[in-house]
Design an enzyme around this catalytic site. Sequence first.
Site, short mmCIF file in Angstrom:
data_model
loop_
_atom_site.label_atom_id
_atom_site.label_comp_id
_atom_site.label_asym_id
_atom_site.label_seq_id
_atom_site.Cartn_x
_atom_site.Cartn_y
_atom_site.Cartn_z
N SER A 65 0.80 -1.23 0.00
CA SER A 65 0.00 0.00 0.00
C SER A 65 0.83 1.28 0.00
O SER A 65 0.26 2.38 -0.06
CB SER A 65 -0.97 0.01 1.20
OG SER A 65 -2.06 -0.83 0.94
N LYS A 68 -0.06 3.68 -2.67
CA LYS A 68 -1.09 4.71 -2.55
C LYS A 68 -0.49 6.10 -2.35
O LYS A 68 -1.20 7.11 -2.52
CB LYS A 68 -2.06 4.37 -1.41
CG LYS A 68 -2.84 3.08 -1.65
CD LYS A 68 -3.86 2.84 -0.54
CE LYS A 68 -4.66 1.58 -0.79
NZ LYS A 68 -4.08 0.38 -0.18
N SER A 128 -6.53 3.59 4.16
CA SER A 128 -5.77 2.79 3.20
C SER A 128 -6.69 1.93 2.34
O SER A 128 -6.40 0.78 2.03
CB SER A 128 -4.73 1.89 3.90
OG SER A 128 -3.78 1.42 2.98
N LYS A 231 2.73 6.54 5.62
CA LYS A 231 1.85 5.54 5.00
C LYS A 231 2.37 4.15 5.30
O LYS A 231 3.57 3.88 5.19
CB LYS A 231 1.79 5.75 3.48
CG LYS A 231 0.82 4.83 2.77
CD LYS A 231 -0.61 5.22 3.06
CE LYS A 231 -1.61 4.15 2.60
NZ LYS A 231 -1.60 2.95 3.47
#
Length: 398
Positions: A65, A68, A128, A231
Amino acid sequence: MNNLMQRVKGRASLLTLTLVASLPAMAIVVPNPPTLNAKGYVLMDFQSGDILVGHNADQPLAPASLTKLMTAYVVGKEIQQGRTTWDSKVAISENAWSVKFPDSSKMFIKPGDSVTVIDLMRGLIVQSGNDAAVALAEHVAGSENGFVSLMNDWAQTLGMNQTQFINAHGLDGEGIYTTPREMAILMTRIIQDVPEVYKLYSEKRFVWADIQQYNRNRLLWDNSLNVDGGKTGYTSQAGYSLVSSATQGPMRLISVVMGTPSKQTRVEASRQLLNYGFRFYETDQLAESDKEEAVVKVWKGDESTIKVGFEKDIYATYLRSRDSRITKEIEIKGPVMAPINQGEVVGTINWYSGNDPIASAPLVAKQTVEQGSIFKRVWDSVVLWVKSFFSDVETIVS
């Protein structure tokens, strides 16, 4: 005469200035950087882009992720360019339906929902959400595949040559990879280029469909560090990863840990990197963009001097030491000949802590100087020719 003029033109003037007086010898003993249980990691100085600590910094790894981050960056650039807005409504498609992402993070949107871009960005960043990633991709580019092309184009633009995306959310698949260094570069560019997007990374919770979810970056709750964004990422192939950014005074550091064995390990590893950086490094502002650094002699121009300085504020982050002084050397590509345009590079300045280089930056003209009259150009040519027989041409006036 032409050969002599070329010889003069190729010379440069070097000026060394002491900025800070020497302090009593009180050197700080710096331990080795921490060794972390991760496939790869870096600690990057935000201001300079220097890697302070690194292991497998350029090793291609699955991003999970962390992908992202690029999804958010692309949407932020689309907003800046006026092709969408924070308040734009997005119709959720079957492709973005949350049930299509079993056992993975999601925002819990469903077909038929009409969701603003700002809420989808919160779902992407705070929760997320893989579903939010697809919805944003389809909104921006018409399809996820089209959006992935934008992601990869931006990666090339940002110098992320060891990165390739195959989707908007980061789930494992053939041909998806990045490196710790390039994730740090991407976080740096989010902070610099799309600050309104970066603000969302500090939000600790978001509610959608009556479900409250908390930001997975647990360092946002760490009172010992001023972490204001980051993140997380996880897949079975990638392991547990975390990108974080924190500040202390003028210093901002970015840590990236990729491929740790657990959620707790990625948090502890990130904390160790950031604490090491803040404890054993320091950041100084060396120059300001709105101030002149020196006045330089100009030849063959309608002005006899030109002010030089910097396009941006200059910072340096370096190992703490109390037995050194900071000095600087100005090197002008002299003699400087008109015409000179504002912003044109006319030299370089290098800073040192003791004998160690800590920063370098181009010196640029702060004004435009046009060519002088024919008489002025001929006269200066003669003067330069005569000076070439005796000494280097003086270029720095003050």
